[in-house]
Design a protein around this motif. Structure first.
Motif: not given
Length: 201
Positions: A119-128, A130-137, A157-168
């Protein structure tokens, strides 16, 4: 359908800190944006400073940037549904709980400790920014085999970290999931006062 936007603040019954208010788990990611060394280090520093039982610090992580072998090995463990959107992530992370100490004895609250650190990691991602998506799958067994994990550690848990995209060029079903209204149960169903089931708020 709501317009695709990185800014989807939580609707809350009390004011929240912006890091909590703005944290969510998008799947639409920018396949060209990269994560800097400083950003990545900050995420794991935040995780390192999470509380843990007796300062046991049970959280461990494997991390790979897009294009690196570690990224590909983590990606291979993901469920088919998560593979459909996670490839553009700037980095993939595997969160692992150290469940036994050096003497082979159980580490109390190891899973809880990993949860707090993540949780600390994903909140720091917001501060940076970035976005983070945690996965149980993902397959824990595949992760153990791919990284030859020792006894006494459990990938949780697996976590995808990156920048939000435009959906194109993104599957419309993924875009649709990232534009659905954010929902949570009301506090009256979660926090009790005088007795179980009696709302405190």
């Amino acid at each position: 359908m709501t317009e695709l936007s990185a800014h989807r603040p939580a609707e809350s019954s009390a004011p929240l800190h912006e890091l909590i208010r703005d944290r969510w788990s998008p799947r639409v990611l920018d396949p060209k944006a990269e994560i800097t060394d400083d950003q990545l280090r900050a995420l794991f520093e935040a995780a390192r400073w999470a509380p843990s039982w007796g300062n046991s610090q049970p959280a461990r992580y494997l991390v790979g940037r897009r294009g690196e072998e570690t990224f590909e090995r983590i990606f291979a463990t993901l469920s088919r549904g998560n593979k459909n959107w996670a490839a553009p992530a700037g980095a993939l992370v595997l969160g692992i709980a150290r469940t036994r100490n050096d003497e082979g004895e159980p580490m109390p609250y190891a899973e809880y400790g990993l949860g707090l650190a993540t949780q600390n990691l994903v909140l720091q991602a917001v501060a940076e920014g970035l976005v983070a998506h945690q996965m149980a799958g993902f397959s824990a067994e595949a992760a153990k085999a791919a990284f030859e994990l020792p006894e006494g550690v459990e990938p949780l848990v697996a976590i995808a970290i990156g920048h939000f995209g435009d959906g194109v060029d993104v599957d419309p079903s993924i875009v649709e999931r990232d534009t659905k209204p954010r929902q949570r149960k009301p506090l009256s169903e979660l926090v009790f006062g005088a007795g179980w089931g009696t709302p405190a708020f």
